[in-house]
Design an enzyme around this catalytic site. Structure first.
Site, mmCIF file in Angstrom:
data_model
loop_
_atom_site.group_PDB
_atom_site.id
_atom_site.type_symbol
_atom_site.label_atom_id
_atom_site.label_comp_id
_atom_site.label_asym_id
_atom_site.label_seq_id
_atom_site.Cartn_x
_atom_site.Cartn_y
_atom_site.Cartn_z
ATOM 1 N N ARG A 1 0.760 -1.337 -0.012
ATOM 2 C CA ARG A 1 0.175 -0.017 0.115
ATOM 3 C C ARG A 1 0.700 1.481 -0.016
ATOM 4 N NH1 ARG A 1 -2.895 -3.710 3.144
ATOM 5 N NH2 ARG A 1 -4.554 -4.511 2.150
ATOM 6 N N THR B 1 1.937 -5.388 4.612
ATOM 7 C CA THR B 1 1.370 -4.742 3.302
ATOM 8 C C THR B 1 1.197 -3.389 3.442
ATOM 9 O OG1 THR B 1 -0.730 -5.386 4.280
ATOM 10 C CG2 THR B 1 0.336 -7.100 2.752
ATOM 11 N N SER C 1 0.911 -7.399 9.627
ATOM 12 C CA SER C 1 -0.511 -8.252 9.359
ATOM 13 C C SER C 1 -0.330 -9.597 9.960
ATOM 14 C CB SER C 1 -0.731 -8.462 7.737
ATOM 15 O OG SER C 1 -0.523 -7.231 7.138
ATOM 16 N N GLY D 1 -3.547 -11.561 11.335
ATOM 17 C CA GLY D 1 -4.857 -11.946 12.137
ATOM 18 C C GLY D 1 -5.665 -13.257 11.952
ATOM 19 N N GLU D 2 -5.312 -13.800 10.613
ATOM 20 C CA GLU D 2 -5.965 -14.927 10.224
ATOM 21 C C GLU D 2 -5.165 -16.104 10.683
ATOM 22 O OE1 GLU D 2 -8.533 -12.378 9.852
ATOM 23 O OE2 GLU D 2 -6.878 -11.961 8.366
ATOM 24 N N TRP E 1 -2.445 -3.604 10.485
ATOM 25 C CA TRP E 1 -1.978 -3.790 8.919
ATOM 26 C C TRP E 1 -2.163 -2.479 8.336
ATOM 27 C CZ3 TRP E 1 -6.036 -4.309 5.374
ATOM 28 C CH2 TRP E 1 -7.189 -4.791 5.933
ATOM 29 N N ASP F 1 -14.903 -11.166 12.052
ATOM 30 C CA ASP F 1 -13.743 -10.531 11.358
ATOM 31 C C ASP F 1 -14.155 -9.134 11.082
ATOM 32 O OD1 ASP F 1 -11.344 -10.471 10.330
ATOM 33 O OD2 ASP F 1 -12.110 -11.031 8.347
ATOM 34 N N ASP G 1 -12.695 -6.384 12.386
ATOM 35 C CA ASP G 1 -11.374 -5.605 12.458
ATOM 36 C C ASP G 1 -11.664 -4.191 13.005
ATOM 37 O OD1 ASP G 1 -9.840 -7.333 11.427
ATOM 38 O OD2 ASP G 1 -8.866 -5.991 9.994
#
EC number: 1.1.2.-
Length: 568
Positions: free
Chosen positions: A140, A184, A199, A201-202, A250, A310, A312
């Site tokens: 990004r 990212t 990043s 979280g999954e 993230w 999810d 966030d």
């Protein structure tokens, strides 16, 4: 059909930086990016950071291109990338130097006025499995400081390069690769520190924000977003859950120089299935306020306690002064994945208001003390599937909002979707998904003919001012300007210019070669204003979008990165 555009105009001169009046130069004519320039980035002719300024406004005080002449906007130059994944970075511009990233951590430097490619850096990912990168191998964008440009990478490095040449100044690893962590986001530089978040979280990562010395790359501090049992907030987790608790950080944060406070959004808890981790699960789904010198948490506000959908809390926090019911506040506003638009006092973290901007059924609103409440009946278990709105993709995902001080409106790229979701058995193993739920994105019954919209929200009330419906999802960031304009890109490959007050379409580009996922930015060189954006469809929507991803019109969006720059 998606149209092909003309090739870039042949550059006629080497890079010659258009020098902001107050910008010191290095020996090569590159305008140094000082602390003072970053603090005043909102007034700079360039676009010096991810969301233009420390308050993440996405607003530029330029009116050379305005509501009266935007219909005359033409393509100035373009560039085709080699990737067909999601292209999500904004052009970051200093003087006549533009820096922009691609998927898989390529960093390109152009002459911003002509499109001449000055240098290219390709980060070595040959030994990275990339198996724990969620939702496309994207990047990004960059941060600028002094004579360097900084990029965070998918294999958990932060790289500093000479802005004029692309030569690597330092390359610092902050975490092992392929164990559930990746990066990212675009870094944020504050007072000589390059600040990034991870990043993961999954994948059962334990999220954190870390600051590196801009000159050397050495770690200055590291603040985990999930507290251990002996730390404040640690009692909101069951024993042993914090180590794999998620809370990824993230997206890029914001910084308030007046109070010397860093604001950062924190993502979902892990695993997704909340029955495995009773409690509020701080500081997931929250904004945290930190001391930028140490990373110490000053306060927090949690958007979704004990999240199991999810939802966030990583969405950007945008500074704006508001007048709510006769009371003035220095606020941060955020459009959350959970479907609620929040205004929070940025001096103390107290909720000012929360208003729905999308269909939101699971998160029901704040109690008398400002704490968000959820509907127990819409919490999935291993024995129960529920239908809830929004889907895990959110009422808004990572695509940034913009707030215009000219109109008092926040512009929100909105997704209209719901989902079925059901619990599943899960156990943690490093590097493997740590969800505990199955899900399927579905249409929102309240919006049967549209997946997306652009909407404007009055920041003083939280109420919708206007909306522009879209049959396709709207996954591009927002850019507002003093010319009375709002720019954003559509999934069918157009850059739109809206009247910022009314939402009327004043211009749209010729059709580009792919759908727009990128974040537009604007800058001036020699008094001439430019607007640039990546086209390049990808990201989470086509991977995890369920019925939306299977919509023939969404499936038909062509891939391929293509940078477009427009001017009068």
């Amino acid at each position: 059909m998606f149209g092909l555009q003309a090739c870039a105009k042949a550059p006629t001169a080497a890079a010659d930086a258009a020098k902001p009046a107050a910008a010191a130069q290095d020996d090569g004519g590159y305008p140094l990016v000082t602390d003072v320039r970053l603090q005043n980035a909102g007034n700079d002719d360039g676009w010096l950071m991810y969301r233009r300024d420390y308050g993440s406004s996405g607003y530029a005080p330029f009116d050379t291109v305005n509501a009266g002449n935007v219909a005359q906007l033409k393509q100035a130059w373009d560039y085709t990338s080699e990737f067909d994944m999601g292209h999500e970075a904004p052009p970051v511009v200093n003087g006549d130097y533009m820096f922009i990233t691609t998927p898989k951590n390529h960093l390109l430097a152009f002459q911003a006025s002509t499109g001449k490619l000055l240098w290219k850096y390709e980060h070595d990912l040959s030994n990275a499995g990339l198996k724990t990168v969620c939702c496309d191998v994207v990047n990004r964008g960059v941060a600028l400081y002094q004579d360097k440009v900084y990029m965070a990478t998918l294999d958990n490095h932060v790289v500093a390069l000479d802005a004029k040449t692309g030569k690597v100044a330092w390359n610092e690893k902050i975490h092992e690769q392929d164990v559930g962590y990746a990066m990212t986001l675009a870094p944020l530089v504050v007072k000589g520190k390059v600040i990034v978040g991870v990043s993961g979280g999954e994948y059962g990562a334990r999220g954190y924000v870390t600051a590196l010395d801009a000159a050397t790359g050495k770690e200055a501090w590291k603040q985990h977003t999930i507290p251990m049992p002996d730390e404040p907030g640690g009692d909101t987790w069951p024993k042993g859950a914090a180590e794999t608790g998620g809370g990824a950080a993230w997206l890029t944060g914001s910084y308030d120089a007046e109070t010397d406070t860093l604001f950062w959004g924190v993502g979902n808890p892990g695993p997704w299935l909340a029955t495995l981790r009773p409690g509020d699960n701080l500081y997931t789904d929250s904004v945290i306020a930190m001391d930028p010198a140490t990373g110490k948490i000053k306060w927090h506000y949690q958007y979704t306690p004990n999240d199991t959908w999810d939802y966030d809390g990583t969405n950007e926090t945008v500074f704006t002064d508001i007048d709510y019911k006769g009371a003035k506040h220095k606020a941060i506003v955020s459009a959350s994945r959970n479907g609620w638009f929040y205004a929070i006092d940025r001096t103390d973290g107290k909720l000012i208001y929360a208003e729905k901007f999308a269909t939101a059924t699971s998160v029901t609103g704040p109690d008398a003390n400002g704490k968000m409440q959820t509907d127990p009946a819409l919490r999935p278990t291993v024995d129960k599937e529920v239908f809830t709105c929004p889907s895990f993709l959110g009422g808004k995902n990572w695509w940034p909002i913009s707030v215009s001080p000219q109109t008092g409106l926040a512009y929100v790229p909105t997704l209209h979707s719901c989902m079925t979701i059901k619990g599943a058995e899960v156990s943690y193993k490093a590097g493997l998904p740590f969800l505990g739920e199955s899900f399927l994105v579905k249409r929102d019954p309240a919006f049967p003919n549209q997946w997306g919209s652009v909407q404007a929200i009055d920041v003083n009330t939280g109420k919708q001012a206007w909306t522009f419906p879209s049959e396709l999802p709207w996954n591009s960031g927002m850019l507002s300007t003093a010319g009375g304009l709002l720019f954003s890109g559509s999934a069918d490959g157009y850059l739109y210019a809206f009247d910022a007050k009314t939402g009327k379409v004043l211009w749209k580009s010729p059709q580009m070669t792919s759908g727009v996922l990128g974040v537009p930015s604007t800058w001036k060189v020699g008094g001439k204003q430019y607007v640039g954006v990546w086209a390049g469809w990808g990201g989470a929507s086509p991977i995890w979008g369920g019925e939306m991803a299977q919509d023939p019109k969404v499936k038909g969006i062509p891939l391929g990165g293509h940078l477009y720059v427009f001017s009068l």
